[in-house]
Write an enzyme that holds these catalytic residues in place. Structure first.
Site, PDB file in Angstrom:
ATOM      1  N   GLU A  86      39.279  37.605  42.276  1.00  0.00           N
ATOM      2  CA  GLU A  86      38.740  37.490  40.655  1.00  0.00           C
ATOM      3  C   GLU A  86      39.743  37.523  39.672  1.00  0.00           C
ATOM      4  O   GLU A  86      40.621  38.385  39.853  1.00  0.00           O
ATOM      5  CB  GLU A  86      37.521  38.768  40.212  1.00  0.00           C
ATOM      6  N   HIS A 378      39.584  36.125  29.817  1.00  0.00           N
ATOM      7  CA  HIS A 378      39.300  35.335  31.418  1.00  0.00           C
ATOM      8  C   HIS A 378      39.662  33.879  30.992  1.00  0.00           C
ATOM      9  O   HIS A 378      39.741  33.204  32.156  1.00  0.00           O
ATOM     10  CB  HIS A 378      37.548  35.350  31.156  1.00  0.00           C
TER      11      HIS A 378
END
Ligand code: NAD
Length: 427
Positions: A86, A378
């Site tokens: 991730e 992100h």
């Protein structure tokens, strides 16, 4: 003519060599030569070792290992290996650690290295009486358990305590014995399971009941790792940031919907180090979530407060059943390097480091959520992932990602269109 669907009933699959298993799977799933070659490339994990770690091996799964920098734990600077697929997880720890480094970093401690094994006893008409009869045998039980693992005893571990409860269940009263065992530098699952299996027939004999399950509890609440840290107000961007973060924590501790995501963020950090050191991620995750619900209400694994001086104080307490020996820890070459990079010399030291990483991760997630939102940080990496999904290669990845971010639209269809435009411009 239509071919019959292939069958998953492959007798003796486990007896095949890896190349033969790949062939069998290729026949089933229609894998071409390149796909088969991809599976056969096990990278830096020898196929023989992979084949010994689990059953029916056909390949390995590479997960990136990143290093979290800036961590100072109990006055010692450490580089933290984190295995995760991730994006933003490693960066989050680096950022949180940078913001508390000059204030001393993290302080950690541990409750001990005790694991619990449970023995389930059913069918006793007088469960309370049976409970006392088992407790009377404590000394005998200690000898029996310690005899199962002389290596552990020699290393200062072994049986520590016996607890027996009467549990009311849908199928009547059960007598549940807990063996509390110090497993030192091992996670200890096999160690305590062996003891529970050895003891069970004796419990049945002493009580006249039937023993059923004999297995460790992953709610390792005698193996709590703790970390705390204070972030100075000036280092985190002022009162509004601090108060937003404390409010975010209060939300999580009051609401299981929020707490699940809050704790998932904490486990992003914790599981990545657990995996990078060859430890059992599921065991640690099960323990963490069970502990978060121990009061009958699922809440936050961390606590956040404002100090007398107005700074932000965070703390975490979480079961941490990890080891330096046992399981894959001593076998997996990358896990061994993970431990070497960390420079830890005991399971306790490793557990404490992991707790600090969990706290750091939570700091960054809450700070991002309470300020700019999670997507901003992100997006850079996410945009690159989307660009690659659209087929971008080499320099194209950055070029497409940059356009997606500039447009404020990180979407696959936009990435595909941009890639097409880029390539047609080159022709
Ligand atoms: P293990 O049995 O492979 O190794 C532990 C043993 O190593 C000890 O019993 C001891 O005899 C020896 N040892 C050598 N040096 C030691 C030291 N310094 N400290 C302590 N012991 C030392 O492994 P384990 O830790 O008992 O079990 C871990 C494995 O069990 C993991 O792979 C885990 O995935 C698996 N497992 C987990 C569960 C669960 O979590 N529910 C259930 C079953 C198995």
């Amino acid at each position: 003519m239509k071919h019959p669907a292939p069958s998953s009933r492959i007798g003796g699959f486990h007896k095949l060599a890896i190349p033969e298993r790949i062939q069998a799977v290729a026949g089933f799933a229609g894998l071409d030569a390149a796909e088969q070659a991809h599976l056969a490339n096990t990278g830096n994990l020898a196929p023989d070792l992979a084949d010994h770690l689990i059953e029916n091996v056909i390949g390995t799964m590479n997960i990136p290992v990143g290093i979290a920098t800036n961590m100072k734990i109990d006055g010692v600077d450490r580089l933290i290996p984190m295995a995760t697929e991730e994006s933003s997880v490693v960066a989050a720890v680096c950022n949180a650690a940078r913001q508390c480094y000059d204030n001393g970093g993290f302080v950690t401690s541990m409750s001990g290295t005790l694991m619990i094994a449970q023995v389930q006893l059913t069918g006793v008409p007088d469960p309370e009486h049976a409970r006392i009869r088992i407790l009377e045998r404590r000394a005998e039980i200690q000898v029996l358990c310690d005899a199962c693992d002389p290596v552990l005893v020699k290393l200062g571990g072994g049986f520590r305590d016996l607890e027996v409860r009467v549990l009311q269940t849908q199928s009547g009263a059960m007598v549940i014995s807990h063996l509390v065992v110090d497993t030192r530098d091992a996670m200890g699952a096999n160690a305590v399971n062996t003891m529970a299996e050895k003891l069970a027939p004796r419990i049945a004999e002493w009580t006249g009941g039937q023993t059923n399950l004999r297995i460790l509890s992953n709610l390792a609440d005698r193996r709590l790792a703790r970390a705390r840290c204070t972030w100075r107000l000036t280092d985190i961007g002022g009162e509004a940031v601090r108060d937003g973060m404390v409010s975010a924590y209060h939300f999580a501790d009051a609401d299981p919907y929020r707490a699940a995501t809050h704790n998932k963020g904490i486990m992003n950090g914790i599981s990545a180090v657990v995996l990078a050191t060859g430890n059992d991620t599921r065991a640690v995750e099960a323990g963490a979530h069970a502990y978060a619900a121990r009061r009958g209400h699922y809440g936050s694994l961390t606590r956040w407060e404002v100090t007398a001086g107005g700074d932000l104080a965070g703390s975490i307490e979480v079961p941490m059943a990890v080891g330096l020996v046992g399981g894959a820890t001593k076998l997996h070459p990358t896990a061994k390097l993970g431990l070497k990079i960390l420079g830890v010399h005991s399971a306790e030291e490793l557990a404490r480091v992991i707790a600090a990483v969990g706290l750091a991760q939570n700091f960054s997630a809450m700070k991002a959520l309470a300020t700019t939102g999670i997507q901003k940080g992100h997006m850079a990496l996410h945009a690159q992932n989307i660009a690659m999904m659209a087929g971008a290669e080499g320099e194209e990845v950055q070029q497409v990602a940059r356009v997606l971010i500039d447009l404020g639209t990180v979407r696959l269809d936009v990435a595909q269109a941009e890639l097409q435009r880029l390539r047609s411009g080159r022709r």
